[in-house]
Write an enzyme that holds these catalytic residues in place. Sequence first.
Site, PDB file in Angstrom:
ATOM      1  N   GLN A  93       0.853  -1.195   0.000  1.00 29.57           N
ATOM      2  CA  GLN A  93       0.000   0.000   0.000  1.00 29.57           C
ATOM      3  C   GLN A  93       0.883   1.238   0.000  1.00 29.57           C
ATOM      4  O   GLN A  93       1.818   1.340   0.795  1.00 29.57           O
ATOM      5  CB  GLN A  93      -0.889  -0.007   1.251  1.00 29.57           C
ATOM      6  CG  GLN A  93      -1.832   1.184   1.333  1.00 29.57           C
ATOM      7  CD  GLN A  93      -2.730   1.149   2.576  1.00 29.57           C
ATOM      8  OE1 GLN A  93      -2.547   0.289   3.453  1.00 29.57           O
ATOM      9  NE2 GLN A  93      -3.661   2.068   2.662  1.00 29.57           N
ATOM     10  N   HIS A  99      -8.557   2.243  -0.214  1.00 28.57           N
ATOM     11  CA  HIS A  99      -9.036   2.339  -1.594  1.00 28.57           C
ATOM     12  C   HIS A  99      -9.048   0.951  -2.204  1.00 28.57           C
ATOM     13  O   HIS A  99      -8.272   0.077  -1.834  1.00 28.57           O
ATOM     14  CB  HIS A  99      -8.170   3.284  -2.418  1.00 28.57           C
ATOM     15  CG  HIS A  99      -6.705   2.987  -2.376  1.00 28.57           C
ATOM     16  ND1 HIS A  99      -5.924   3.327  -1.302  1.00 28.57           N
ATOM     17  CD2 HIS A  99      -5.887   2.363  -3.249  1.00 28.57           C
ATOM     18  CE1 HIS A  99      -4.680   2.943  -1.523  1.00 28.57           C
ATOM     19  NE2 HIS A  99      -4.627   2.346  -2.699  1.00 28.57           N
ATOM     20  N   HIS A 101      -8.779  -0.942  -5.856  1.00 32.35           N
ATOM     21  CA  HIS A 101      -8.455  -0.853  -7.279  1.00 32.35           C
ATOM     22  C   HIS A 101      -9.464  -1.713  -8.038  1.00 32.35           C
ATOM     23  O   HIS A 101      -9.617  -2.907  -7.729  1.00 32.35           O
ATOM     24  CB  HIS A 101      -7.057  -1.426  -7.553  1.00 32.35           C
ATOM     25  CG  HIS A 101      -5.937  -0.734  -6.846  1.00 32.35           C
ATOM     26  ND1 HIS A 101      -5.081   0.138  -7.489  1.00 32.35           N
ATOM     27  CD2 HIS A 101      -5.506  -0.795  -5.553  1.00 32.35           C
ATOM     28  CE1 HIS A 101      -4.179   0.581  -6.631  1.00 32.35           C
ATOM     29  NE2 HIS A 101      -4.404   0.023  -5.441  1.00 32.35           N
TER      30      HIS A 101
HETATM   31  P1  5GP Z   1      -1.688   1.563  -3.523  1.00 36.95           P
HETATM   32  O1  5GP Z   1      -0.267   1.430  -4.007  1.00 36.95           O
HETATM   33  O2  5GP Z   1      -1.749   2.337  -2.240  1.00 36.95           O
HETATM   34  O3  5GP Z   1      -2.453   0.297  -3.491  1.00 36.95           O
HETATM   35  O4  5GP Z   1      -2.429   2.421  -4.641  1.00 36.95           O
HETATM   36  C1  5GP Z   1      -2.269   3.794  -4.776  1.00 36.95           C
HETATM   37  C2  5GP Z   1      -2.680   4.141  -6.183  1.00 36.95           C
HETATM   38  O5  5GP Z   1      -2.941   5.519  -6.248  1.00 36.95           O
HETATM   39  C3  5GP Z   1      -1.614   3.843  -7.250  1.00 36.95           C
HETATM   40  O6  5GP Z   1      -2.142   2.961  -8.216  1.00 36.95           O
HETATM   41  C4  5GP Z   1      -1.284   5.212  -7.816  1.00 36.95           C
HETATM   42  O7  5GP Z   1      -1.057   5.177  -9.212  1.00 36.95           O
HETATM   43  C5  5GP Z   1      -2.514   6.017  -7.473  1.00 36.95           C
HETATM   44  N1  5GP Z   1      -2.276   7.426  -7.246  1.00 36.95           N
HETATM   45  C6  5GP Z   1      -1.327   7.974  -6.423  1.00 36.95           C
HETATM   46  N2  5GP Z   1      -1.427   9.306  -6.430  1.00 36.95           N
HETATM   47  C7  5GP Z   1      -2.460   9.625  -7.246  1.00 36.95           C
HETATM   48  C8  5GP Z   1      -3.062  10.851  -7.647  1.00 36.95           C
HETATM   49  O8  5GP Z   1      -2.655  11.956  -7.244  1.00 36.95           O
HETATM   50  N3  5GP Z   1      -4.107  10.783  -8.503  1.00 36.95           N
HETATM   51  C9  5GP Z   1      -4.592   9.591  -8.973  1.00 36.95           C
HETATM   52  N4  5GP Z   1      -5.616   9.634  -9.828  1.00 36.95           N
HETATM   53  N5  5GP Z   1      -4.055   8.399  -8.609  1.00 36.95           N
HETATM   54  C10 5GP Z   1      -3.011   8.423  -7.761  1.00 36.95           C
END
Ligand code: 5GP
Length: 113
Positions: A93, A99, A101
């Site tokens: 994460q 969140h 996906h």
């Molecule tokens: P995690 O790695 O926490 O599971 O997912 C975070 C997700 O947020 C990633 O897929 C990354 O591309 C997306 N993300 C990070 N910053 C931003 C942003 O400012 N805007 C958008 N639309 N997506 C973001």
Amino acid sequence: MNDCIFCKIAEKEIPSEAVYEDDVIYVFHDLNPQAPVHVLIVTKKHIASLDAVEFDDIDALGWLITKVKDIAASLGLENGYRLVSNCGEDGMQTVPHLHFHLLGKRKMLWPPG
Ligand code: 5GP
Ligand code: ZN
């Protein structure tokens, strides 16, 4: 939460490409898509991760899950999709606001890498 990027996105303080919104959730396109369709579904309430979910969050998260099929349908994912929530360090994460996906329009790998 003041310094949370996804709270700021949900509050429109940071721009994003919206897909769906209601009183409980906000859905927007991922900045770095990992599939032809890759959106993020967040609760408007700041919840840090699955590890931080509380009893009071049941209604919001139940609502979120019931909306997934409608969001998927609106994105043309009639052939299926994957819903993923990365949690913590081993889950990889990177944004500490819960969140999900929603990925589609390609065959997903299993097991994930
Ligand atoms: P995690 O790695 O926490 O599971 O997912 C975070 C997700 O947020 C990633 O897929 C990354 O591309 C997306 N993300 C990070 N910053 C931003 C942003 O400012 N805007 C958008 N639309 N997506 C973001
Ligand atoms: Zn937040």
